[in-house]
Structures are given as C-alpha cells and as structure tokens.
Design a protein around this motif. Structure first.
Motif, PDB file in Angstrom:
ATOM      1  N   PRO A 172       3.178   7.912  -5.732  1.00  0.00           N
ATOM      2  CA  PRO A 172       2.148   7.211  -4.956  1.00  0.00           C
ATOM      3  C   PRO A 172       2.656   5.859  -4.461  1.00  0.00           C
ATOM      4  N   LEU A 173       2.014   5.336  -3.437  1.00  0.00           N
ATOM      5  CA  LEU A 173       2.404   4.036  -2.890  1.00  0.00           C
ATOM      6  C   LEU A 173       2.176   2.933  -3.913  1.00  0.00           C
ATOM      7  N   MET A 174       3.130   2.013  -3.958  1.00  0.00           N
ATOM      8  CA  MET A 174       3.060   0.915  -4.915  1.00  0.00           C
ATOM      9  C   MET A 174       2.524  -0.342  -4.235  1.00  0.00           C
ATOM     10  N   ASP A 175       1.571  -0.980  -4.879  1.00  0.00           N
ATOM     11  CA  ASP A 175       1.057  -2.247  -4.400  1.00  0.00           C
ATOM     12  C   ASP A 175       2.108  -3.335  -4.673  1.00  0.00           C
ATOM     13  N   ILE A 176       2.406  -4.298  -3.791  1.00  0.00           N
ATOM     14  CA  ILE A 176       1.523  -4.687  -2.704  1.00  0.00           C
ATOM     15  C   ILE A 176       2.096  -4.228  -1.359  1.00  0.00           C
ATOM     16  N   ASP A 177       3.340  -4.599  -1.076  1.00  0.00           N
ATOM     17  CA  ASP A 177       3.850  -4.506   0.293  1.00  0.00           C
ATOM     18  C   ASP A 177       3.780  -3.109   0.880  1.00  0.00           C
ATOM     19  N   ALA A 178       4.340  -2.113   0.166  1.00  0.00           N
ATOM     20  CA  ALA A 178       4.394  -0.760   0.721  1.00  0.00           C
ATOM     21  C   ALA A 178       2.990  -0.229   1.018  1.00  0.00           C
ATOM     22  N   ALA A 179       2.078  -0.440   0.079  1.00  0.00           N
ATOM     23  CA  ALA A 179       0.710   0.045   0.279  1.00  0.00           C
ATOM     24  C   ALA A 179      -0.001  -0.732   1.381  1.00  0.00           C
ATOM     25  N   GLN A 180       0.262  -2.035   1.468  1.00  0.00           N
ATOM     26  CA  GLN A 180      -0.350  -2.834   2.534  1.00  0.00           C
ATOM     27  C   GLN A 180       0.128  -2.372   3.903  1.00  0.00           C
ATOM     28  N   TYR A 181       1.425  -2.144   4.053  1.00  0.00           N
ATOM     29  CA  TYR A 181       1.954  -1.712   5.345  1.00  0.00           C
ATOM     30  C   TYR A 181       1.447  -0.310   5.709  1.00  0.00           C
ATOM     31  N   ALA A 182       1.293   0.541   4.705  1.00  0.00           N
ATOM     32  CA  ALA A 182       0.738   1.871   4.965  1.00  0.00           C
ATOM     33  C   ALA A 182      -0.712   1.762   5.415  1.00  0.00           C
ATOM     34  N   SER A 183      -1.460   0.869   4.783  1.00  0.00           N
ATOM     35  CA  SER A 183      -2.860   0.665   5.158  1.00  0.00           C
ATOM     36  C   SER A 183      -2.970   0.122   6.582  1.00  0.00           C
ATOM     37  N   ILE A 184      -2.092  -0.819   6.934  1.00  0.00           N
ATOM     38  CA  ILE A 184      -2.095  -1.369   8.302  1.00  0.00           C
ATOM     39  C   ILE A 184      -1.726  -0.282   9.305  1.00  0.00           C
ATOM     40  N   SER A 185      -0.751   0.548   8.976  1.00  0.00           N
ATOM     41  CA  SER A 185      -0.350   1.639   9.868  1.00  0.00           C
ATOM     42  C   SER A 185      -1.499   2.606  10.094  1.00  0.00           C
ATOM     43  N   ARG A 186      -2.218   2.949   9.021  1.00  0.00           N
ATOM     44  CA  ARG A 186      -3.369   3.849   9.148  1.00  0.00           C
ATOM     45  C   ARG A 186      -4.448   3.213  10.006  1.00  0.00           C
ATOM     46  N   GLU A 187      -4.691   1.915   9.774  1.00  0.00           N
ATOM     47  CA  GLU A 187      -5.724   1.213  10.539  1.00  0.00           C
ATOM     48  C   GLU A 187      -5.355   1.159  12.014  1.00  0.00           C
ATOM     49  N   MET A 188      -4.076   0.933  12.310  1.00  0.00           N
ATOM     50  CA  MET A 188      -3.630   0.899  13.700  1.00  0.00           C
ATOM     51  C   MET A 188      -3.819   2.256  14.360  1.00  0.00           C
ATOM     52  N   TYR A 189      -3.469   3.329  13.639  1.00  0.00           N
ATOM     53  CA  TYR A 189      -3.603   4.675  14.174  1.00  0.00           C
ATOM     54  C   TYR A 189      -5.079   5.030  14.408  1.00  0.00           C
ATOM     55  N   VAL A 190      -5.938   4.679  13.464  1.00  0.00           N
ATOM     56  CA  VAL A 190      -7.355   5.043  13.565  1.00  0.00           C
ATOM     57  C   VAL A 190      -8.045   4.288  14.701  1.00  0.00           C
ATOM     58  N   HIS A 191      -7.754   2.995  14.814  1.00  0.00           N
ATOM     59  CA  HIS A 191      -8.455   2.160  15.794  1.00  0.00           C
ATOM     60  C   HIS A 191      -7.709   2.026  17.117  1.00  0.00           C
ATOM     61  N   LYS A 192      -6.512   2.646  17.182  1.00  0.00           N
ATOM     62  CA  LYS A 192      -5.717   2.646  18.422  1.00  0.00           C
ATOM     63  C   LYS A 192      -5.438   1.220  18.921  1.00  0.00           C
ATOM     64  N   SER A 193      -5.248   0.306  17.981  1.00  0.00           N
ATOM     65  CA  SER A 193      -4.930  -1.083  18.325  1.00  0.00           C
ATOM     66  C   SER A 193      -3.438  -1.287  18.105  1.00  0.00           C
ATOM     67  N   PHE A 194      -2.644  -1.009  19.142  1.00  0.00           N
ATOM     68  CA  PHE A 194      -1.197  -0.985  18.979  1.00  0.00           C
ATOM     69  C   PHE A 194      -0.522  -2.322  19.272  1.00  0.00           C
ATOM     70  N   LEU A 195      -1.140  -3.185  20.056  1.00  0.00           N
ATOM     71  CA  LEU A 195      -0.540  -4.473  20.384  1.00  0.00           C
ATOM     72  C   LEU A 195      -1.104  -5.612  19.548  1.00  0.00           C
ATOM     73  N   GLN A 196      -2.282  -5.416  18.985  1.00  0.00           N
ATOM     74  CA  GLN A 196      -2.880  -6.419  18.114  1.00  0.00           C
ATOM     75  C   GLN A 196      -3.038  -5.797  16.726  1.00  0.00           C
ATOM     76  N   VAL A 197      -2.445  -6.452  15.733  1.00  0.00           N
ATOM     77  CA  VAL A 197      -2.327  -5.864  14.395  1.00  0.00           C
ATOM     78  C   VAL A 197      -3.401  -6.441  13.481  1.00  0.00           C
ATOM     79  N   TYR A 198      -4.054  -5.543  12.724  1.00  0.00           N
ATOM     80  CA  TYR A 198      -5.116  -5.958  11.813  1.00  0.00           C
ATOM     81  C   TYR A 198      -4.875  -5.398  10.419  1.00  0.00           C
ATOM     82  N   ASP A 199      -5.314  -6.167   9.438  1.00  0.00           N
ATOM     83  CA  ASP A 199      -5.187  -5.795   8.030  1.00  0.00           C
ATOM     84  C   ASP A 199      -6.577  -5.825   7.413  1.00  0.00           C
ATOM     85  N   LEU A 200      -7.137  -4.640   7.181  1.00  0.00           N
ATOM     86  CA  LEU A 200      -8.504  -4.502   6.673  1.00  0.00           C
ATOM     87  C   LEU A 200      -9.502  -5.245   7.558  1.00  0.00           C
TER      88      LEU A 200
END
Length: 561
Positions: free
Chosen positions: A26-54
């Motif tokens: 499984p993904l290990m907190d913090i960095d790897a899991a945070q970057y995976a979460s940001i990648s998922r959020e970018m894919y879901v919200h289709k925000s490719f030029l502006q990056v969001y974290d939660l």
C-alpha cells in the motif's frame, strides 16, 4: 566477459522485484500517498494546469508526476499500482540511458555493469513503490546527459533536441535541478579537456527555446492560479508569485534563505544516507571515487582523449550543490545515482575482470561477506519476530537463503565472480522478502489505507463521512477516493459517520448516546520505524488507535395506545 543473458537475468529479477512492490505494498504516507491523492484529484476534476491538494492550492512540486499518474489512472483505473507505473517506466529509462551513455566511453562489459549496478541499488527498489518525483527526475536527467553526450560526439541535431526535451521534462518534474545537473556534468569535463569550443554553440539558443515552449503550459497554470491572485497562503508561506516560487524560491531560495525549510542541512547528510541507499555497492563506489580523483591529480588536472569526467565531476559538483542546501532529504541525491553506478562499474571491471588490486579484492570480498551475512540476519529478525501475521515458513525461507548465499559463495562451478553473485543475490532476495512480507504487513498499521478499506468494504455512504480530532493521512483520501471533510468534535452533527481518535470516543458518546462504534483500528507513522514499535511487547506504547463511529439517529418504533 559478461554474457548478455546474465545481464538480462539480473536486471529482469530486479524488475520483477520492483513489480512485487508496485502491486503488493500500500502507499506510504506522506509524500507518495499525497502525490497519488493529488494525481487522483487532478484526474477526477480535470484540472491539469492548476494543481490542488484536497481542494486547496498546491505549489510544492511541478505537475509532470501528477499529469502522467493521473493519465495512468484514467486508462487503468484509480489504483496505487496505476499511480506507480509511470515512475516504473522512468526507472527503466534511467537504467537503459545509463547503459547507453556508458557505451559511448567504455567497453560493453562496463556498460552492462553500470546498468546492473543501478538496477540493483537499494534506492531503485525503494523508489518503485515509495514513488516520489525523484524516479521520473532520474530518468529525464540521465536521458538528457546521454543525448547531450551523443550530440557532442556526433553533431546530429536530433540528439540535442531530445536532450532539450528531456531537460524540460525534468524541470516539469522537479524544477531547475534538471537543467543544473547536466551543466554540472559537462562543465568540468570540458574544462579538464581544455575543450573551450563547447562553451558556445548556436544550438544552445534552440535548446533554451525548446525548454521555454515546453514549460509554457505549467507557467500559464502557475500564473493563473497564483500570480493573478497574489497573497494566497500555501504551506504556511505567503505567495505573491507562483512563477517566482517555482523558478527561484523553491530551488535557489534554499541557498539565499528565502525558502523557509530547514531540514538536515549538514554537508555529510546525503553521504550518510548513501550508506544504505546505494547498497550493496557503496564501498566500491567510495573507493572508485577516491581513485578517480587521485588519478586526475596524478595527471595534473588534464584528461586524456579517451577519458571522461562527466560522471565523476557531475557527481561531485551535484553533491556539493545539494549538500550546501539548507533543506535536504535522503532521496535528493538519487538523481545522480546513474553517474555513481558508472563510476562503480569501472572499478568493478578493473577489480574482477582485469584482476587489479588483488590484495584489496581479498579484503573487500571478506568484508562484504560479513556485511551480506548481517543483512540477511537482520531480515530474518524482521520477518520472524515483529509481526505474528507473517507465516513462520517465510522466516524459514529467508534462513535458507542465507545458507544458499554461502553455497553460492563457495561454489566452484560458477563462471561469474562470487562476490558479484552474492551481492546481486542478497539485494534482490532481501527486497523480495521486504516487498512480499514485511512492508505489506507493516502498512496494516497505517490507518489511512485500513480505514478506507473498511469504508469501501461496508459500502458506507462517503457523503456522510467526516474526520474529527485526527488526521487520517493521505492514503485515506486516495483509497477512499473521496475528499472527506474535517470538522471539530464539538461541531459533529447527527447522522454523520465520524473517523476519529479512539481517545475521543467518550466525548462523542456523551454528546451522542446512541453512537455506534463500527470499527476500531491501529495507527502508527510507519515511515518513522523504531525499535519500540518493532518489539511486539513494547509496541502498545507507541501505537495510536482510531475508530469509525456512526452517529445516525436510530429509528424509533411508534406504539399505539
């Protein structure tokens, strides 16, 4: 002479070991899991030029990792292995580029050894499951160095264009360091060869144009997200310009003091961490580096026509630049591990194939036999004692591998040098056990993935779930595939389902007498392993606990009078 099938076997076994970690841990907190979460959020919200974290503005890393991992999730689904796969391919690119670069200057056997050393160093096994930006950065940077060197040798413009694209890719991955490292590699090489003509080529202007054009989408996104809205607070920092932060503060601000981070700024910090991250080759590398510098001094600082100083000079200068930073982390030095692999491979070839330094070889063989024995014994202890969930036969298998290492060491039927054989056997074997037994069991103590697993398995309505009094970690949001809101315990509402610290249960049950505890679990910051945790008897001293509590008001039965 090295046979190609031996090389492919070793690298193939390394790749299989990478894949075991990619699919089983499984993904290990913090960095790897945070970057995976940001990648998922970018894919879901289709925000490719502006990056969001939660849902909040994010500015720490450029978007390349998020772009590629988000695309991977789009194609393959939201899985931890889908997040890791793009970085896996970049690790393969780094290995291949290392081989091809070494082939420009050395015998094929040294090029083979370079690829094998890089593929089997501990950092590569770690980087393929604990994925951060450094895996991609290594691939981009080594591709650029290989292509620049090819261009300098052949003058074919296509290689220069590819190298420039690779620099831009690296800058989109982790910033200006992707441009700085190639410069630091070729600068001492040209100076020591008195090759002044390479300090200016008209193609350099073309390279700058290519890099600028490829950086344009990210720059537009930074401008729209931050420069058009100055005064945002990100990570506790007041941001007046996203462009300035990315192009200056995040990198050069570590030297000027503008970057507020102050993590591990000792000059020897990165070298100390190489003692484990460049296993099993670290002693060979340190000796090889010393001999390279000594040889240059003996030549009075001038290279011969058949010599290169791209690898040694590039490693030394990059290390000095990174080590002078006010903020360092162990993985920062990984970007030049391909260079370290080539330096090491040259020494290994001289030691074991040209039979130089015979007395030193005997000492190194004995010393490494002791080191590898201790590594296997440490693994056996980790497998056998901390976790009862790991079957006993796994510890027995690891013990058999220790005996097999000695069998290989004393075998007279092998045509490959015995020290190299047990080095590859040890590092690959240990990581197979870590990736299949130790890490998957350890990560069961990380609440983010276990809490999300329970919520998913029970088909709980995620719109009702909130967190209170606890930070569940980024794995909770990634595996839960939802941005769960956070609230205060005093602000909890009926009909919510709260994820909280177990110590808060009493307060919650006083306010909601009908509250029902659905699940309890353990929580530990697994990236901060210590003896207290690994000892089952003292583990309760450092374990925290979480609970998932249902605040749904029970239906009251209506009775007729």
């Amino acid at each position: 002479m090295l046979k190609k099938n031996v090389v492919l076997l070793v690298i193939g076994l390394c790749i299989i070991t990478y894949l075991l970690g990619i699919f089983l841990i499984p993904l290990m907190d913090i960095d790897a899991a945070q970057y995976a979460s940001i990648s998922r959020e970018m894919y879901v919200h289709k925000s490719f030029l502006q990056v969001y974290d939660l849902g909040h503005d994010y500015l720490d890393k450029p978007p390349m990792l998020f772009w590629l991992s988000g695309f991977s999730m789009y194609v393959l689904g939201v899985h931890d292995w889908a997040y890791r796969l793009p970085s896996f391919f970049f690790s393969l690119l780094a290995i291949y580029a290392t081989y091809r670069f070494a082939l420009l200057y050395y015998k094929k056997d040294i090029a083979y050894l370079s690829a094998m050393v890089l593929a089997s160093c501990q950092a590569l096994f770690l980087m393929n499951h604990d994925v951060r930006t450094d895996t991609m950065l290594m691939g981009w940077v080594m591709l650029s160095i290989w292509q620049f060197a090819t261009w300098f040798n052949t003058k074919k413009i296509i290689h220069f264009v590819i190298a420039s694209i690779a620099v831009a890719g690296g800058m989109l991955t982790k910033g200006p360091i992707a441009l700085i490292v190639p410069i630091l590699c070729f600068l001492p090489h040209f100076i020591l060869r008195r090759d002044w003509k390479h300090f200016w080529h008209w193609e350099y202007v073309l390279g700058i144009a290519i890099i600028a054009i490829l950086l344009l989408p990210m720059s537009i996104g930074l401008y729209r997200q931050f420069d058009m809205h100055p005064g945002k607070i990100v990570g506790g920092n007041y941001i007046t310009s996203g462009l300035k932060f990315y192009y200056w503060t995040q990198s050069f601000g570590r030297y000027t003091g503008e970057n507020a981070n102050r993590e591990m700024n000792e000059f020897t910090f990165l070298l100390q961490n190489m003692l484990w991250s460049f296993l099993p080759w670290i002693l060979f590398f340190l000796i090889a580096l010393f001999l390279e510098v000594k040889k240059l001094i003996q030549q009075k600082g001038k290279l011969q026509l058949n010599q290169e100083w791209i690898t040694t000079g590039g490693f030394i200068l990059t290390y000095c630049v990174l080590a002078r930073s006010q903020a360092q982390l162990p993985h920062y030095i990984f970007v030049v591990f391909p260079l370290a692999a080539i330096i090491t491979a040259k020494f290994l070839y001289q030691l074991f194939f040209e039979h130089q330094w015979r007395h030193l070889r005997r000492t190194l063989v004995l010393l490494h036999l002791i080191v590898f024995t201790l590594l296997w014994m440490a693994l056996i202890v980790l497998i056998a004692f901390p976790f009862s969930d790991i079957p006993k036969y796994v510890a027995a298998l690891s013990s058999l591998c220790l005996l097999l290492m000695y069998s290989l060491f004393y075998s007279k039927r092998l045509h490959f040098h015995r020290l190299l054989i047990i080095a590859f056997f040890t590092i690959i074997g240990i990581n197979v056990f870590l990736n299949t037994a130790f890490y998957p069991t350890l990560l069961q103590y990380q609440m983010g993935n276990t809490a999300a697993e329970y919520i998913n398995a029970q088909h709980i309505d995620k719109s009702k779930v909130v967190t209170a009094g606890i930070h569940p970690g980024y794995p909770f949001y990634f595996y839960g595939q939802y941005i769960f809101p956070d609230t205060a315990i005093n602000a909890l509402q009926p009909n919510e389902i709260v994820v909280t610290n177990a110590d808060s249960l009493e307060r919650i049950q006083q306010k909601f007498p009908y509250a029902k505890v659905l699940h309890k679990g353990d929580n530990f910051h697994v990236s901060q392993l210590n003896i207290t945790f690994l000892n089952p008897e003292t583990r309760p001293e450092v374990l925290q606990h979480y609970a998932i509590v249902d605040l749904t008001i029970p239906n009251k039965k209506i009775t007729k009078n």
